[in-house]
Design a protein around this motif. Structure first.
Motif, PDB file in Angstrom:
ATOM      1  N   CYS A  33       0.124 -17.723 -42.565  1.00  0.00           N
ATOM      2  CA  CYS A  33      -0.735 -17.678 -43.512  1.00  0.00           C
ATOM      3  C   CYS A  33      -1.489 -16.433 -43.902  1.00  0.00           C
ATOM      4  CB  CYS A  33      -2.049 -18.396 -42.927  1.00  0.00           C
ATOM      5  SG  CYS A  33      -3.681 -18.664 -44.027  1.00  0.00           S
ATOM      6  N   GLU A  34      -0.625 -15.569 -44.738  1.00  0.00           N
ATOM      7  CA  GLU A  34      -0.780 -14.269 -44.887  1.00  0.00           C
ATOM      8  C   GLU A  34      -2.188 -14.016 -45.540  1.00  0.00           C
ATOM      9  OE1 GLU A  34       2.918 -12.548 -46.407  1.00  0.00           O
ATOM     10  OE2 GLU A  34       4.080 -13.532 -44.758  1.00  0.00           O
ATOM     11  N   GLU A  35      -2.264 -14.908 -46.645  1.00  0.00           N
ATOM     12  CA  GLU A  35      -3.608 -14.796 -47.661  1.00  0.00           C
ATOM     13  C   GLU A  35      -4.838 -14.747 -46.695  1.00  0.00           C
ATOM     14  OE1 GLU A  35      -3.858 -13.444 -50.347  1.00  0.00           O
ATOM     15  OE2 GLU A  35      -6.032 -14.149 -51.015  1.00  0.00           O
ATOM     16  N   GLY A  36      -4.752 -15.766 -45.849  1.00  0.00           N
ATOM     17  CA  GLY A  36      -5.755 -15.890 -44.924  1.00  0.00           C
ATOM     18  C   GLY A  36      -5.945 -14.818 -44.154  1.00  0.00           C
ATOM     19  N   ILE A  37      -5.045 -14.349 -43.552  1.00  0.00           N
ATOM     20  CA  ILE A  37      -5.233 -13.124 -42.797  1.00  0.00           C
ATOM     21  C   ILE A  37      -5.864 -11.941 -43.461  1.00  0.00           C
ATOM     22  CG2 ILE A  37      -3.836 -11.269 -41.628  1.00  0.00           C
ATOM     23  CD1 ILE A  37      -2.178 -13.437 -40.469  1.00  0.00           C
ATOM     24  N   ALA A  38      -5.249 -11.679 -44.681  1.00  0.00           N
ATOM     25  CA  ALA A  38      -5.889 -10.615 -45.452  1.00  0.00           C
ATOM     26  C   ALA A  38      -7.350 -10.541 -45.766  1.00  0.00           C
ATOM     27  CB  ALA A  38      -4.881 -10.405 -46.887  1.00  0.00           C
ATOM     28  N   GLN A  39      -7.747 -12.161 -46.122  1.00  0.00           N
ATOM     29  CA  GLN A  39      -9.005 -12.251 -46.583  1.00  0.00           C
ATOM     30  C   GLN A  39     -10.060 -12.075 -45.738  1.00  0.00           C
ATOM     31  OE1 GLN A  39     -10.171 -12.426 -49.606  1.00  0.00           O
ATOM     32  NE2 GLN A  39      -8.130 -12.360 -50.750  1.00  0.00           N
ATOM     33  N   VAL A  40      -9.411 -12.557 -44.163  1.00  0.00           N
ATOM     34  CA  VAL A  40     -10.347 -12.598 -43.078  1.00  0.00           C
ATOM     35  C   VAL A  40     -10.276 -11.089 -42.722  1.00  0.00           C
ATOM     36  CG1 VAL A  40     -10.732 -13.185 -40.716  1.00  0.00           C
ATOM     37  CG2 VAL A  40      -9.945 -14.897 -42.420  1.00  0.00           C
ATOM     38  N   GLU A  41      -9.397 -10.242 -42.604  1.00  0.00           N
ATOM     39  CA  GLU A  41      -9.453  -8.881 -42.314  1.00  0.00           C
ATOM     40  C   GLU A  41     -10.353  -8.070 -43.255  1.00  0.00           C
ATOM     41  OE1 GLU A  41      -5.570  -7.691 -41.965  1.00  0.00           O
ATOM     42  OE2 GLU A  41      -5.444  -8.087 -39.692  1.00  0.00           O
ATOM     43  N   GLY A  42     -10.244  -8.391 -44.570  1.00  0.00           N
ATOM     44  CA  GLY A  42     -11.183  -8.058 -45.661  1.00  0.00           C
ATOM     45  C   GLY A  42     -12.497  -8.056 -45.282  1.00  0.00           C
ATOM     46  N   ALA A  43     -12.853  -9.404 -44.923  1.00  0.00           N
ATOM     47  CA  ALA A  43     -14.120  -9.827 -44.621  1.00  0.00           C
ATOM     48  C   ALA A  43     -14.784  -9.058 -43.432  1.00  0.00           C
ATOM     49  CB  ALA A  43     -14.085 -11.442 -44.419  1.00  0.00           C
ATOM     50  N   ILE A  44     -13.893  -8.904 -42.643  1.00  0.00           N
ATOM     51  CA  ILE A  44     -14.429  -8.351 -41.329  1.00  0.00           C
ATOM     52  C   ILE A  44     -14.814  -6.657 -41.722  1.00  0.00           C
ATOM     53  CG2 ILE A  44     -13.644  -7.207 -39.037  1.00  0.00           C
ATOM     54  CD1 ILE A  44     -12.003  -9.883 -38.665  1.00  0.00           C
ATOM     55  N   ALA A  45     -14.006  -5.964 -42.443  1.00  0.00           N
ATOM     56  CA  ALA A  45     -14.171  -4.826 -42.983  1.00  0.00           C
ATOM     57  C   ALA A  45     -15.501  -4.543 -43.674  1.00  0.00           C
ATOM     58  CB  ALA A  45     -13.077  -4.115 -43.692  1.00  0.00           C
ATOM     59  N   ALA A  46     -15.671  -5.667 -44.708  1.00  0.00           N
ATOM     60  CA  ALA A  46     -16.655  -5.595 -45.491  1.00  0.00           C
ATOM     61  C   ALA A  46     -18.056  -5.751 -44.713  1.00  0.00           C
ATOM     62  CB  ALA A  46     -16.672  -6.538 -46.752  1.00  0.00           C
ATOM     63  N   ALA A  47     -18.085  -6.776 -43.696  1.00  0.00           N
ATOM     64  CA  ALA A  47     -19.194  -7.076 -43.100  1.00  0.00           C
ATOM     65  C   ALA A  47     -19.595  -6.097 -42.159  1.00  0.00           C
ATOM     66  CB  ALA A  47     -18.794  -8.615 -42.409  1.00  0.00           C
ATOM     67  N   THR A  48     -18.633  -5.395 -41.688  1.00  0.00           N
ATOM     68  CA  THR A  48     -18.687  -4.232 -40.721  1.00  0.00           C
ATOM     69  C   THR A  48     -19.559  -3.190 -41.319  1.00  0.00           C
ATOM     70  OG1 THR A  48     -16.721  -4.882 -39.348  1.00  0.00           O
ATOM     71  CG2 THR A  48     -17.706  -2.778 -38.925  1.00  0.00           C
ATOM     72  N   SER A  49     -19.101  -2.736 -42.596  1.00  0.00           N
ATOM     73  CA  SER A  49     -19.668  -1.715 -43.474  1.00  0.00           C
ATOM     74  C   SER A  49     -21.217  -2.106 -43.806  1.00  0.00           C
ATOM     75  CB  SER A  49     -18.998  -1.376 -44.865  1.00  0.00           C
ATOM     76  OG  SER A  49     -17.818  -1.333 -44.597  1.00  0.00           O
TER      77      SER A  49
END
Ligand SMILES: Cc1cc2nc3c(=O)[nH]c(=O)nc-3n(C[C@H](O)[C@H](O)[C@H](O)COP(=O)(O)O)c2cc1C
Length: 423
Positions: free
Chosen positions: A125-141
């Motif tokens: 699920c490459e798109e899911g991985i990309a989206q969740v990683e993006g969400a982690i980065a944005a929520a951390t910022s």
């Protein structure tokens, strides 16, 4: 139409941080941090939310078992293994609602006192991985993840773990083994993960869809969640409609929506225009239903009364003209292939079942072989580290009970009616 998880249609693409903020995202976290963890846990318990990974275990009860443990650190694992054949609903959550999922995971960590979250996602699920990683980065910022969130004393980190693609890798203790760096194979239980999970520490493992309901429950209160669904299983649920319907894909509907409404209204009926012959309402380990059952509510209790299960809501619709023996042959082979090899009884039971059905399918089996199936199921029950050992039994026994004529044809004519038609 109530949408608690998939608030955006597939055409809208993935939810960005700004999209989520615009729809009230992370407000539940702000509300929760002004409350005690016990209050957040109480809201989830009062909502009646059941796990959406297949077993339907009450979410609040699971969290309470980890919350009361004193050992630290504690962990939260979001199970996005999703290897159930045909199921797409967890992909939809991760790809379309990554921030909602992440906020649910952060809320769970707060409620149980966990300090690390692992997003366990199928590597396919490459798109899911990309989206969740993006969400982690944005929520951390933005300060919603990390040290001392929003100035509170609560800290939580999150990371993605790529899950392997075997079916058994989605079992909760297999996920823990994989995260610890070993092969994804189930552990013997007890102990259960709630008390001795990741690295032997208390761990909550929930399906990704389950977590995604939590922000709405915490923000809007448990009553709104309870206002849809059934008394025993409140809320909405994601159902995967199969490719042979006019409108396949993932839909979010109240638990208890009828099977007929799912197939005929939301799925638009069979694309072939043929009549429905049978339905597997909850994936390959559920019991078959006949067209006479189409008005059944898609709820665990109602389906249990008809000898089937809700599972994780992936439908398979069998069409008039298809042979049930062919379908169960495929199912039996699937479970034999996916038996991970660590429990000898499971290898023996799933292997024997696939050989029996394979013989019947090829036209060289007798009725006496079919009579072995319930005995084998009773013998195998509880003798594996996970429930895969008995998963083929409900589809096989229900198929034999509901469609004896399909089996009789194979036994009497030594050939599949489908082959007889095409030859
Ligand atoms: C063979 C097997 C495969 C499973 N695969 C998954 C899976 O892919 N995703 C999932 O969430 N649960 C899966 N489960 C169920 C998990 O073990 C566990 O019950 C679930 O993650 C708990 O989450 P929930 O309470 O939110 O449903 C599987 C169970 C078994 C026995």
């Amino acid at each position: 139409m109530v949408h608690m998880v998939l608030t955006r249609g597939p055409e809208a693409g993935a939810q960005t941080f700004d999209d989520y903020i615009a729809e009230g995202g992370y407000q539940a976290l702000k509300k929760a941090l002004a409350q005690t963890p016990a209050q957040v846990l109480d809201a989830v318990t009062a909502s009646g939310l059941r796990g959406r990974g297949g077993a339907g275990f009450p979410c609040g009860l699971k969290w309470s078992l980890t919350a009361k443990e004193e050992a630290t650190p504690k962990y939260v694992v979001a199970n996005g293994g999703e290897d159930e054949p045909g199921s797409l609903k967890d992909h939809a959550v991760m790809e379309r609602s990554p921030h909602r999922l992440l906020e649910g995971v952060i809320l769970a960590a707060y409620a149980v006192g966990a300090s690390e979250a692992i997003m366990y996602i199928n590597s396919e699920c490459e798109e899911g991985i990309a989206q969740v990683e993006g969400a982690i980065a944005a929520a951390t910022s933005a300060g919603y993840l990390g040290e001392r969130i929003l100035g509170s004393s609560f800290s939580i980190s999150a990371r993605v773990h790529h899950a392997s693609q075997e079916y058994v890798a989605g079992e909760d203790t297999s996920a823990l083994e994989s995260i610890e760096g070993r092969a994804a194979k189930p552990r013997e239980k007890p102990p259960f993960p709630t008390t001795a999970g990741l690295y032997g520490k208390p761990t909550v493992v929930n399906n990704v869809e389950t977590f995604a309901y939590v922000p709405s429950i915490v923000l809007n209160g448990p009553e709104l969640f309870r206002s849809v669904g059934t008394e025993d299983n409140p809320g909405t649920m994601l159902f995967t409609l199969p490719p042979n319907l006019n409108r396949p894909g993932v839909v979010e509907l109240p638990v208890g929506t009828s099977l007929r409404e799912l197939i005929e209204v939301h799925g638009g009926g069979l694309a072939s225009g043929r009549a429905v012959k049978a339905v597997l309402p909850g994936g390959p380990s559920s019991g078959f239903l006949k067209p006479v059952d189409l008005d059944v509510a898609m709820d665990r209790k109602a389906l249990q009364e008809r000898g089937s299960t809700l599972g994780c809501g992936v439908l398979r619709v069998i069409e008039e003209g298809q042979c049930i023996v062919e379908i169960v042959d495929e199912i039996a082979q699937f479970f034999a292939r996916e038996s991970c090899g660590q429990c000898p009884t499971c290898m023996m039971a799933t292997g024997t079942l696939s050989r029996i059905i394979g013989q019947i399918q090829k036209g060289s089996g007798a009725q006496a072989l079919l009579d072995q199936i319930p005995k084998l199921g009773a013998f195998a029950k509880g003798k594996g580290f996970c429930s895969l050992i008995t998963m083929p039994i409900p589809p096989l026994t229900s198929a034999i009970a509901l469609f004896p004529e399909d089996f009789a044809y194979h036994i009497e004519h030594h050939v599949c009616p489908m082959d007889a038609v095409s030859s």
